[in-house]
Design an enzyme around this catalytic site. Structure first.
Site, PDB file in Angstrom:
ATOM      1  N   CYS A  90       0.812  -1.231   0.000  1.00 47.82           N
ATOM      2  CA  CYS A  90       0.000   0.000   0.000  1.00 47.82           C
ATOM      3  C   CYS A  90       0.840   1.273   0.000  1.00 47.82           C
ATOM      4  O   CYS A  90       0.329   2.348  -0.323  1.00 47.82           O
ATOM      5  CB  CYS A  90      -0.937   0.011   1.210  1.00 47.82           C
ATOM      6  SG  CYS A  90      -2.080  -1.372   1.257  1.00 47.82           S
ATOM      7  N   HIS A 356      -8.987   3.081  -2.572  1.00 48.12           N
ATOM      8  CA  HIS A 356      -7.557   2.852  -2.342  1.00 48.12           C
ATOM      9  C   HIS A 356      -6.981   2.006  -3.481  1.00 48.12           C
ATOM     10  O   HIS A 356      -6.919   0.789  -3.388  1.00 48.12           O
ATOM     11  CB  HIS A 356      -7.418   2.137  -0.993  1.00 48.12           C
ATOM     12  CG  HIS A 356      -6.045   1.714  -0.599  1.00 48.12           C
ATOM     13  ND1 HIS A 356      -4.890   2.267  -1.110  1.00 48.12           N
ATOM     14  CD2 HIS A 356      -5.630   0.763   0.293  1.00 48.12           C
ATOM     15  CE1 HIS A 356      -3.832   1.682  -0.549  1.00 48.12           C
ATOM     16  NE2 HIS A 356      -4.262   0.762   0.290  1.00 48.12           N
ATOM     17  N   CYS A 386      -0.314   2.911   6.343  1.00 48.32           N
ATOM     18  CA  CYS A 386       0.004   1.588   6.861  1.00 48.32           C
ATOM     19  C   CYS A 386       0.258   0.675   5.672  1.00 48.32           C
ATOM     20  O   CYS A 386      -0.198   0.942   4.557  1.00 48.32           O
ATOM     21  CB  CYS A 386      -1.125   1.053   7.736  1.00 48.32           C
ATOM     22  SG  CYS A 386      -2.693   0.808   6.872  1.00 48.32           S
TER      23      CYS A 386
END
Length: 400
Positions: A90, A356, A386
């Site tokens: 991510c 996302h 994160c």
């Protein structure tokens, strides 16, 4: 030597499923469209751009074979332009910016395009497999669990109730809807089809009709997985102080699955002057931090603290923060650990509302932060995410 961000551009985000508006657009085309938009906006002499660094998590199928070089070639910047694809899960889109900044600061490069792309409608999350999630010899001794279990573990351990995470999610939707309506996402461009006709002009996932009652009606996403697959037991074995997991996360308070691409133009002062470009921000600091892979999503605060120390700054020196809303508990924990109010965090909503697109999100957050700092006439911002497997990443930018 300083590393400057001369501009940031992102596509709108389309729902990452077979009904999403962007399913017919390849990830190479998404990345190419932001590259072309950058060139056209600045009448950019592309012969001076040396490299394209793109974050991309699912590097298979449409996103395989070095999608950064594919996009570089498709953009018509010139055959000289190189490309490299990277995967820090991510954090990939922000890692690309940080690597570009490191190249520029070292003097090895003068001008780089850095960002990310992910088409989650065409390349499903987890399509690339991997030992961390597929190999019991790694997962079992290290107590590795799915991210949703980790998010619920954070919520349980820190006492975030279902009502509280739903309330956070509602604010994300409301803020994103307002920013969208007011035209505050100035780095955003529509996605076009092969004929140049716009097919999506706004972030498709924003749900303006969201209510607390509607969120309360959604079933927890990870309760069955935790019970039937035994992941709750694995998490509790690692954190015995938690007697039972409270499964509070669901589709409405977790990041949405979407398609999109984003880039920044990162370079030194000399090349900017030569090309007539005005820097918008400089990159003050960048840091990463590893965490326990069971609870895995707690990296933003320690990574941010390292970046602040590197920059010689305190948390109070930061005007605005972008904390990726992978799950509601993640930014909620960041606010508690860093002692930052919600009025400074994700002020235009986040991934709960807009989605996302894994490899692109870090770059998208950077552009959103740049736009809002300028709109409010503020100076300093911090972006943090994160990261799966137990990592965090943070970058501090300062307005020029």
């Amino acid at each position: 030597m300083e590393a400057y961000i001369y501009d940031a551009i992102r596509t709108v985000r389309g729902k990452g499923n077979r009904k999403g508006a962007l399913i017919g657009v390849t990830p190479t085309a998404l990345a190419t469209q932001v590259l072309v938009a950058l060139r056209e906006k600045h009448a950019l002499d592309t012969s001076q751009v040396e490299d394209v660094i793109l974050g991309c998590v699912g590097q298979v199928m449409d996103q395989g074979a070095n999608i950064a070089k594919s996009a570089a070639q498709s953009s018509n910047y010139g055959d000289h332009l190189c490309g490299v694809s990277l995967n820090r899960f991510c954090g990939s889109g922000l890692e690309a910016i940080n690597q570009a900044a490191a190249y520029v600061k070292s003097g090895f490069r003068q001008l780089i395009v850095a960002g990310g792309v992910e088409s989650m409608s065409r390349v499903k999350m987890g399509a690339d497999g991997g030992g961390m999630f597929m190999d019991p010899a790694l997962a079992i001794p290290d107590h590795i669990v799915p991210q949703g279990i980790s998010a619920d573990l954070i919520a349980t351990k820190h006492g975030y109730s279902r009502d509280e995470v739903d309330a956070f999610a509602l604010v994300s939707q409301q803020r994103a809807a307002k920013a969208d309506a007011e035209g505050w996402f100035t780095s955003r461009i529509p996605v076009k089809d092969i004929n140049g006709i716009p097919i999506l002009s706004t972030d498709e996932n924003i749900r303006r009709s969201t209510t607390l009652a509607g969120l309360a009606s959604l079933n927890p996403s990870f309760a069955m997985m935790g019970a039937m697959a035994g992941f709750d037991t694995v998490a509790i074995d690692r954190y015995p102080e938690v007697e039972e997991l409270d499964h509070v996360h669901h589709a409405g308070n977790s990041s949405a699955i979407v398609d999109g691409a984003a880039i920044t133009l990162v370079g030194n002062e000399a090349v900017g002057k030569a090309l007539g470009l005005k820097p918008r921000f400089k990159i003050r600091a960048a840091a990463i931090h590893g965490t326990d892979p069971t609870i895995m999503l707690i990296g933003p605060a320690p990574a941010s603290k390292k970046a602040l120390k590197q920059a010689g700054m305190e948390v109070g020196d930061i005007d605005l923060f972008e904390v990726n809303e992978a799950f509601a508990a993640v930014p909620m924990l960041f606010m508690d650990e860093m002692k930052v109010g919600h009025d400074k965090i994700n002020v235009n909503g986040g991934a709960i509302a807009m989605g996302h697109p894994l490899g692109a999100t870090g770059c998208m957050l950077t552009g959103t932060l740049m736009d809002e700092l300028e709109r409010r006439d503020l100076n300093t911002g911090l972006v943090t995410l994160c990261i799966g497997g137990g990592m965090g990443i943070a970058t501090i930018i300062e307005r020029v």
